[in-house]
Scaffold this motif. Structure first.
Motif, short mmCIF file in Angstrom:
data_model
loop_
_atom_site.label_atom_id
_atom_site.label_comp_id
_atom_site.label_asym_id
_atom_site.label_seq_id
_atom_site.Cartn_x
_atom_site.Cartn_y
_atom_site.Cartn_z
N PHE A 142 13.81 52.59 47.64
CA PHE A 142 12.92 51.65 48.32
C PHE A 142 12.12 50.86 47.31
CE2 PHE A 142 9.99 55.20 47.71
CZ PHE A 142 8.74 54.61 47.57
N THR A 143 11.67 49.69 47.73
CA THR A 143 10.82 48.83 46.91
C THR A 143 9.69 48.28 47.78
OG1 THR A 143 12.12 46.84 47.37
CG2 THR A 143 12.76 48.13 45.45
N TYR A 144 8.69 47.70 47.14
CA TYR A 144 7.63 47.00 47.85
C TYR A 144 7.89 45.50 47.79
CZ TYR A 144 4.77 51.30 47.60
OH TYR A 144 4.29 52.59 47.71
N SER A 145 7.70 44.81 48.90
CA SER A 145 7.92 43.37 48.94
C SER A 145 6.81 42.62 48.20
CB SER A 145 7.97 42.90 50.40
OG SER A 145 7.96 41.50 50.47
N ASN A 146 7.21 41.58 47.48
CA ASN A 146 6.25 40.70 46.81
C ASN A 146 5.84 39.52 47.68
OD1 ASN A 146 6.15 42.16 44.35
ND2 ASN A 146 8.11 41.24 43.73
N GLY A 185 7.08 36.37 50.56
CA GLY A 185 8.23 35.52 50.87
C GLY A 185 8.71 35.78 52.28
N TRP A 186 10.02 36.08 52.43
CA TRP A 186 10.56 36.29 53.76
C TRP A 186 10.20 37.65 54.36
CZ3 TRP A 186 13.84 40.42 53.64
CH2 TRP A 186 14.48 40.70 52.43
N ALA A 187 9.69 38.57 53.54
CA ALA A 187 9.19 39.85 54.04
C ALA A 187 7.69 39.93 53.75
CB ALA A 187 9.91 41.01 53.36
N PRO A 188 6.92 40.53 54.63
CA PRO A 188 5.47 40.59 54.41
C PRO A 188 5.14 41.26 53.06
CG PRO A 188 6.03 41.33 56.63
CD PRO A 188 7.32 41.19 55.89
N LYS A 189 4.15 40.74 52.38
CA LYS A 189 3.77 41.29 51.09
C LYS A 189 3.31 42.74 51.25
CE LYS A 189 1.06 40.31 46.94
NZ LYS A 189 0.10 39.37 46.29
N GLY A 190 3.86 43.61 50.40
CA GLY A 190 3.49 45.02 50.44
C GLY A 190 4.33 45.86 51.38
N ALA A 191 5.23 45.22 52.14
CA ALA A 191 6.08 45.98 53.06
C ALA A 191 7.06 46.85 52.27
CB ALA A 191 6.85 45.04 53.96
N VAL A 192 7.45 47.97 52.87
CA VAL A 192 8.44 48.86 52.25
C VAL A 192 9.83 48.41 52.66
CG1 VAL A 192 9.29 51.23 52.09
CG2 VAL A 192 6.83 50.80 52.23
N LYS A 193 10.64 48.02 51.69
CA LYS A 193 12.05 47.68 51.93
C LYS A 193 12.90 48.91 51.62
CE LYS A 193 11.76 42.77 50.65
NZ LYS A 193 12.27 41.77 49.66
N ILE A 194 13.79 49.26 52.52
CA ILE A 194 14.63 50.46 52.37
C ILE A 194 16.09 50.05 52.20
CG2 ILE A 194 15.30 52.65 53.42
CD1 ILE A 194 12.74 52.20 55.28
N TYR A 195 16.72 50.62 51.20
CA TYR A 195 18.13 50.34 50.93
C TYR A 195 18.96 51.62 51.06
CZ TYR A 195 16.34 46.01 48.86
OH TYR A 195 15.71 44.80 48.64
N GLN A 196 20.13 51.51 51.68
CA GLN A 196 21.03 52.64 51.88
C GLN A 196 22.39 52.30 51.29
OE1 GLN A 196 22.80 53.36 55.81
NE2 GLN A 196 22.00 55.45 55.74
N GLY A 197 23.08 53.30 50.75
CA GLY A 197 24.39 53.02 50.19
C GLY A 197 25.13 54.25 49.74
N LYS A 198 26.07 54.04 48.84
CA LYS A 198 26.89 55.12 48.29
C LYS A 198 26.99 54.96 46.78
CE LYS A 198 28.56 57.29 52.06
NZ LYS A 198 28.43 58.75 52.33
N ILE A 199 26.92 56.07 46.07
CA ILE A 199 27.18 56.09 44.63
C ILE A 199 28.45 56.89 44.42
CG2 ILE A 199 26.37 56.81 42.36
CD1 ILE A 199 23.52 56.40 43.31
N GLY A 200 29.52 56.19 44.03
CA GLY A 200 30.81 56.84 43.83
C GLY A 200 31.01 57.24 42.39
N SER A 201 32.23 57.60 42.04
CA SER A 201 32.53 58.03 40.68
C SER A 201 32.59 56.86 39.71
CB SER A 201 33.86 58.79 40.64
OG SER A 201 34.91 57.97 41.15
N LYS A 202 32.90 55.63 40.22
CA LYS A 202 33.05 54.47 39.34
C LYS A 202 32.28 53.23 39.81
CE LYS A 202 37.77 55.82 38.01
NZ LYS A 202 39.19 55.38 37.95
N SER A 203 31.75 53.27 41.04
CA SER A 203 31.08 52.09 41.58
C SER A 203 30.00 52.48 42.58
CB SER A 203 32.10 51.16 42.25
OG SER A 203 32.69 51.81 43.37
#
Length: 368
Positions: free
Chosen positions: A250-254, A256-274
């Protein structure tokens, strides 16, 4: 002198002078293109969670004598109730005064008996090492969480002054110290419970970044994946995995298009090569505190945790992208300690890593 002889000689020299060498480089993969899926900023929204923001403050110490024998505690001042009590007083000195005094991250095994602690140098916070503790044996044989809470710190201190007792030597057999390597900030160390792999972000808060896998035996990086999310998005400084092997940061928004200070959440996968990530299209309007210290996952409650100093928020994974304000839990704590991370055992027991001095604190119940 041939190449094999040269490598052997360099390794021998490092051992002779009491240093460590990481001659075997981590296997490196260079990922092309963007690792972050595209999204429409106009569709991004936030949930208006209760604001329990804690401003940055001057950290306080918890002790008058570093060789503490009795636990201290911190408790909630606002929000979801919880009390954390000292469970393990972690070493502060090993080779010289306070060289282990800058812990950045913790990873706890499912049974709560093995702890990986990432420590960075005070002089160069992009370099550090991992210490692996067999907490099960240290608790059982030496009472480090009950009758002899000072034993672990005393053993490591005695090592620094060259006056280890036979008991000290027995204790330190259950403490494995890894080699020094480039850790970045170091606060992102996390284990994927799906496969038992240990990962960290090598270049946090950067467009051109990497994630690195660390061997749980040698305690040094063995795989490195270089990538970029996209040219306008930097990687966060924290990382965790859920029981299905999904990765999060997660990161905090600076602004712009997201309110300043909002928590941005990212989801994904970490594989063996990518790696691959996507932005969860709903964030938290109110962040827990000034600095994002850590992220964690509690399998017992299936929740993600956002850690800042004296402030922790959490959300149910099953409601990602469709959260209601009432589903966001948050707590403020007393003590003005530096919060480094939180981890959860399989039974839901929660362990908070705090500093000044470094210690593992356990919640008095398993419902946090």
């Amino acid at each position: 002198m041939n190449k094999a002889t040269l490598l052997t000689t360099v390794a021998a020299a490092a051992l002779f002078f009491g240093g460590s060498t990481t001659l075997a480089q981590a296997k490196t993969y260079n990922q092309k293109g963007n690792a972050l899926a595209s999204y429409n900023v106009k569709k991004y929204k936030t949930v208006k969670n209760k604001n329990l923001f804690v401003k940055r403050y001057t950290f306080k110490t918890s002790y008058s004598n570093i060789f503490q024998t009795k636990p201290t505690s911190i408790h909630t001042t606002k929000g979801k109730a919880a009390t954390f009590k000292s469970n393990v007083f972690l070493p502060v000195t090993y080779n010289h005064s306070a060289d282990w005094g800058n812990p950045q991250a913790e990873v706890l095994s499912k049974d709560g008996n093995t702890l990986y602690e990432l420590i960075t140098q005070s002089s160069n916070r992009n370099k550090g090492w991992i210490v692996k503790y067999n907490l099960g044996q240290l608790r059982h044989k030496f009472g480090i969480s009950t009758t002899h809470m000072d034993a672990l710190r005393r053993a490591s201190y005695d090592h620094s002054v060259g006056k280890m007792t036979s008991k000290d030597k027995q204790i330190m057999k259950y403490v494995k110290v890894g080699p020094t390597f480039n850790t970045g900030h170091g606060q992102s160390l996390a284990m994927n419970p799906k496969n038992g792999q240990l990962w960290f972000i090598g270049k946090p808060v950067a467009v051109k970044t990497n994630v690195q896998r660390v061997s749980t035996s040698s305690l040094k990086p063995i795989t490195k994946i270089n990538f970029k999310l996209k040219s306008t998005v930097t990687m966060g400084s924290n990382l965790t995995f859920d029981k299905h092997g999904n990765a999060y940061f997660f990161t905090y928004s600076n602004g712009g298009w997201a309110p300043k200070g909002a928590v941005k959440i990212y989801q994904g996968k970490i594989g063996s090569k990518s790696v691959k990530f996507h932005l969860v299209m709903q964030g938290l309007r109110n962040r827990p505190g000034t600095k994002p210290q850590s992220m964690a996952y509690n399998a017992k409650r299936n929740r993600l945790y956002f850690v800042s100093d004296s402030s922790i928020s959490s959300i149910p994974v099953s409601k990602l992208g469709k959260l209601k304000a009432s589903q966001v839990e948050a707590s403020n704590f007393s003590g003005k300690r530096e919060f480094e991370g939180i981890q959860f055992a399989k039974n839901g027991a929660s362990y908070l890593l705090v500093n000044k001095g470094a210690e593992l604190m356990q919640a008095t119940n398993n419902k946090f």
